[in-house]
Design an enzyme around this catalytic site. Structure first.
Site, PDB file in Angstrom:
ATOM      1  N   TYR A  39      -6.717  -4.049   0.957  1.00  0.00           N
ATOM      2  CA  TYR A  39      -7.104  -5.275   0.229  1.00  0.00           C
ATOM      3  C   TYR A  39      -8.301  -5.030  -0.681  1.00  0.00           C
ATOM      4  O   TYR A  39      -8.596  -5.846  -1.543  1.00  0.00           O
ATOM      5  CB  TYR A  39      -7.455  -6.410   1.198  1.00  0.00           C
ATOM      6  N   HIS A  97      -1.188  -1.022   9.508  1.00  0.00           N
ATOM      7  CA  HIS A  97      -0.744  -2.014   8.527  1.00  0.00           C
ATOM      8  C   HIS A  97       0.768  -1.955   8.274  1.00  0.00           C
ATOM      9  O   HIS A  97       1.446  -2.980   8.273  1.00  0.00           O
ATOM     10  CB  HIS A  97      -1.500  -1.803   7.209  1.00  0.00           C
TER      11      HIS A  97
END
EC number: 1.1.1.274
Length: 267
Positions: A39, A97
């Site tokens: 991110y 992730h």
């Protein structure tokens, strides 16, 4: 379930935008913050958390290891870099992730490296994200189901992921729902709007209350104070059986997150 049922997502929020969102959320009473290495906002979130004045022990911080850091040589150093950015000695939860594309790094290797990070005190809990049933089986075989705090998966009224959610539940792995509002698409749904009107609630509150009622943790994001506050109030909304059935009927296996070259073979 040790993962808080309600948290703040920060996907696509960066720099001053994410700082403002996190600070506002904390003012409103949020205490769980979800981020990820990819991110590119961990440093901004670290700044927001530090400036908020909220005690570290009252926070629940989640980050996620990116695919290029999954090898046993890279996982722990990358997590230490994340901790530095987040201005903390530990995170509460670290997730894989995405599974390694093409199984370039074996599930067993990165799950054991993640468990080692837990043993070293870098993370309180460990978990997975975007894992299918076969991948969950391998993760369990590698570290044990009791070590896996959650599987964070895309789950919304339009993608209810019932097979994966039921399998996870049966094997003691709690589910965290992301993209719960289907990128906002589900907010326009007529069935949801009817339920919202019936309860004098917002469509977002109805969807979040539905996910919470099914036992999932949720991590909606927003940059608007009114929406952050309103979303939080979903925890006080109780839907009846008719409402739950109406939302169950909206399932159409509509997946919004399936990056080419990254997504596994979905169940």
């Amino acid at each position: 379930m040790t993962v808080p049922a309600f948290g703040l997502g920060t996907f696509r929020l960066k720099d001053d935008v994410v700082i403002a969102s996190v600070k506002t959320a904390l003012e409103l009473g949020y205490r769980a913050i979800d981020t990820a290495q990819i991110y590119d906002n961990e440093a901004a979130i670290g700044q927001a958390l530090e400036e908020s004045g909220v005690a570290r022990r009252d926070l629940y911080i989640t980050t996620k290891i990116w695919t290029e850091n999954l090898s046993k040589e890279k996982l722990i150093p990358s997590l230490k870099a994340s901790l530095q950015k987040l201005r903390t000695d530990y995170v509460d939860l670290t997730l894989i992730h995405w599974p390694s594309p093409g199984d370039a790094v074996a599930v067993e290797e990165y799950m054991q490296a993640l468990l080692e990070a837990k043993k070293e005190g870098l993370t309180r809990e460990i978990g997975i994200s975007n894992f299918t049933i076969p991948l969950m089986e391998r993760a369990i075989a590698a570290v044990g189901a009791e070590q896996i705090a959650t599987n964070q998966i895309e789950l919304s009224p339009y993608l209810q992921n019932k097979k994966v959610a039921a399998w996870a539940k049966a094997h003691g792995i709690p589910v965290t729902s992301y993209m719960t509002l289907a990128y906002g698409k589900a907010l326009e749904d007529e069935a949801i709007a009817r339920i919202a009107a019936k309860h004098h609630a917002t469509p977002a509150q109805v969807i979040l209350a539905w996910a919470l009622a099914l036992g999932y943790a949720v991590i909606p994001s927003s940059t608007k104070r009114a929406n952050l506050q309103s979303n939080l109030q979903a925890q006080q909304l109780t839907l009846d059986e008719e409402d739950m059935n109406a939302i169950a009927a909206l399932d159409r296996n509509e997946r919004l997150v399936s990056p080419e070259g990254l997504a596994p073979q979905w169940d």
